[in-house]
Design a protein around this motif. Structure first.
Motif, short mmCIF file in Angstrom:
data_model
loop_
_atom_site.label_atom_id
_atom_site.label_comp_id
_atom_site.label_asym_id
_atom_site.label_seq_id
_atom_site.Cartn_x
_atom_site.Cartn_y
_atom_site.Cartn_z
N GLU A 75 -118.20 -39.44 76.41
CA GLU A 75 -118.39 -38.12 75.82
C GLU A 75 -117.07 -37.37 75.90
O GLU A 75 -116.27 -37.63 76.79
N LYS A 92 -109.32 -39.47 71.16
CA LYS A 92 -110.66 -39.01 70.79
C LYS A 92 -111.40 -40.08 69.97
O LYS A 92 -112.61 -40.25 70.12
N GLN A 93 -110.67 -40.80 69.15
CA GLN A 93 -111.29 -41.84 68.33
C GLN A 93 -111.76 -43.04 69.16
O GLN A 93 -112.62 -43.79 68.72
N TYR A 119 -113.23 -42.75 72.20
CA TYR A 119 -114.37 -42.38 73.04
C TYR A 119 -115.67 -43.06 72.64
O TYR A 119 -116.36 -43.61 73.49
N PRO A 120 -116.06 -43.04 71.35
CA PRO A 120 -117.33 -43.69 70.99
C PRO A 120 -117.34 -45.19 71.29
O PRO A 120 -118.36 -45.75 71.69
N GLU A 121 -116.20 -45.82 71.13
CA GLU A 121 -116.09 -47.27 71.38
C GLU A 121 -116.43 -47.62 72.84
O GLU A 121 -116.96 -48.69 73.12
N ASP A 144 -118.36 -45.59 74.81
CA ASP A 144 -119.52 -44.77 75.17
C ASP A 144 -119.14 -43.59 76.07
O ASP A 144 -119.81 -43.30 77.06
#
Length: 92
Positions: free
Chosen positions: A89, A80-81, A83-85, A87
């Protein structure tokens, strides 16, 4: 040995009959769904192509999830950590 092999013949036969009826109902439901799609203008070839593409998409997605999992282990973080790296969702 399967759990059914320990059942008396009558119970085994009854379980098999029930399973057959369930499969017949599933078959009927699928036939109805196919008829519905055909009535909406879809062709069998189009449906088969769509199903094939969905399988391919799911296979690629599974590989991506596996790679994210391995990367998360290497980095000592959760998937989950990451995912933002990348892009992504959470619904991806």
């Amino acid at each position: 040995p399967s759990p059914r092999s320990n059942q008396p013949n009558g119970a085994n036969k009854e379980a098999l009959q029930y399973e057959i009826e369930e499969l017949k109902q599933k078959d009927l439901a699928l036939d109805e769904e196919i008829a519905q799609l055909l009535s909406e203008g879809y062709s069998l070839e189009e449906l088969e192509k769509h199903i094939s593409l969905l399988h391919e998409y799911n296979d690629i997605k599974d590989v991506g999830q596996m790679l994210l999992g391995k990367l998360a282990v290497i980095r000592g973080v959760t998937t989950k950590q990451l995912y933002p790296e990348y892009d992504l969702e959470l619904s991806d």
